[in-house]
Motif scaffolding. Structure first.
Motif, short mmCIF file in Angstrom:
data_model
loop_
_atom_site.label_atom_id
_atom_site.label_comp_id
_atom_site.label_asym_id
_atom_site.label_seq_id
_atom_site.Cartn_x
_atom_site.Cartn_y
_atom_site.Cartn_z
N ALA A 30 0.96 -1.23 0.14
CA ALA A 30 0.02 -0.03 -0.08
C ALA A 30 0.84 1.37 0.02
O ALA A 30 0.56 2.44 -0.49
CB ALA A 30 -0.94 -0.01 1.08
N TYR A 59 -0.86 10.51 0.27
CA TYR A 59 -1.49 9.20 0.24
C TYR A 59 -1.28 8.73 1.73
O TYR A 59 -2.11 8.25 2.52
CB TYR A 59 -1.09 8.35 -0.85
CG TYR A 59 -1.58 6.89 -0.59
CD1 TYR A 59 -2.89 6.79 -1.16
CD2 TYR A 59 -0.90 5.90 -0.37
CE1 TYR A 59 -3.29 5.06 -0.86
CE2 TYR A 59 -1.13 4.31 0.25
CZ TYR A 59 -2.34 4.36 -0.37
OH TYR A 59 -2.97 3.13 -0.15
N GLN A 60 0.05 8.73 2.12
CA GLN A 60 0.48 8.09 3.56
C GLN A 60 -0.08 9.05 4.54
O GLN A 60 -0.42 8.42 5.79
CB GLN A 60 1.90 8.11 3.55
CG GLN A 60 2.58 6.93 2.44
CD GLN A 60 3.93 7.14 2.39
OE1 GLN A 60 4.47 7.77 3.13
NE2 GLN A 60 4.60 6.18 1.47
N CYS A 63 -3.68 7.99 5.29
CA CYS A 63 -3.72 6.53 5.85
C CYS A 63 -3.81 6.53 7.34
O CYS A 63 -4.30 5.86 8.03
CB CYS A 63 -2.86 5.77 5.19
SG CYS A 63 -3.22 5.10 3.60
N LEU A 66 -7.17 6.91 9.21
CA LEU A 66 -7.96 5.95 9.01
C LEU A 66 -7.44 4.79 9.90
O LEU A 66 -8.41 4.06 10.27
CB LEU A 66 -7.80 5.46 7.62
CG LEU A 66 -8.41 6.49 6.39
CD1 LEU A 66 -8.14 6.08 4.99
CD2 LEU A 66 -10.09 6.63 6.79
N GLN A 67 -6.06 4.74 10.34
CA GLN A 67 -5.67 3.53 11.11
C GLN A 67 -6.13 3.86 12.52
O GLN A 67 -6.54 2.88 13.14
CB GLN A 67 -4.11 3.60 11.27
CG GLN A 67 -3.62 2.99 9.92
CD GLN A 67 -2.24 2.88 9.95
OE1 GLN A 67 -1.52 3.35 10.92
NE2 GLN A 67 -1.30 2.48 8.97
#
Length: 108
Positions: A30, A59-60, A63, A66-67
């Motif tokens: 990912a 993008y990172q 994320c 969301l974690q």
């Protein structure tokens, strides 16, 4: 003497290792996916080097929050169920992306 055999645990450390290793592999894939797409985005949109670096970083950065939500869901439904569900969703999405016909392709 009548010795009973020791029952083997159904969910030992070896059983738990496979989903954990798959999760690490999915995480690495990912993170690498947008990095592989940078040349295609640079060619199509023509950004400068600073904007190209932000493409993969955005993008990172997306994320991370969301974690936090995934951790809350794991607290509610159990980490094993959430991990296996996430692996299933990731695998299904990867298979759909690999089977897609047409559209832009990322040059490798």
């Amino acid at each position: 003497m009548n010795a009973r055999p020791v029952p083997r645990e159904a969910h030992g450390p070896r059983t738990a290792a496979l989903p954990c290793h798959l999760a690490l592999l999915c995480g690495a894939l990912a993170v690498a996916a947008p990095t592989a797409a940078v040349p295609l985005v640079s060619h199509d949109l023509g950004p400068g080097p600073a904007q190209t670096a932000w493409f993969a970083a955005a993008y990172q950065l997306g994320c991370g929050p969301l974690q936090l939500g995934a951790g809350r869901i794991a607290d509610r439904y159990g980490p094993r169920r959430v991990l296996l569900g996430a692996l299933a969703v990731f695998t299904a999405g990867s298979l759909l992306a690999a089977a897609a016909v047409g559209g832009p392709r990322v040059p490798y």
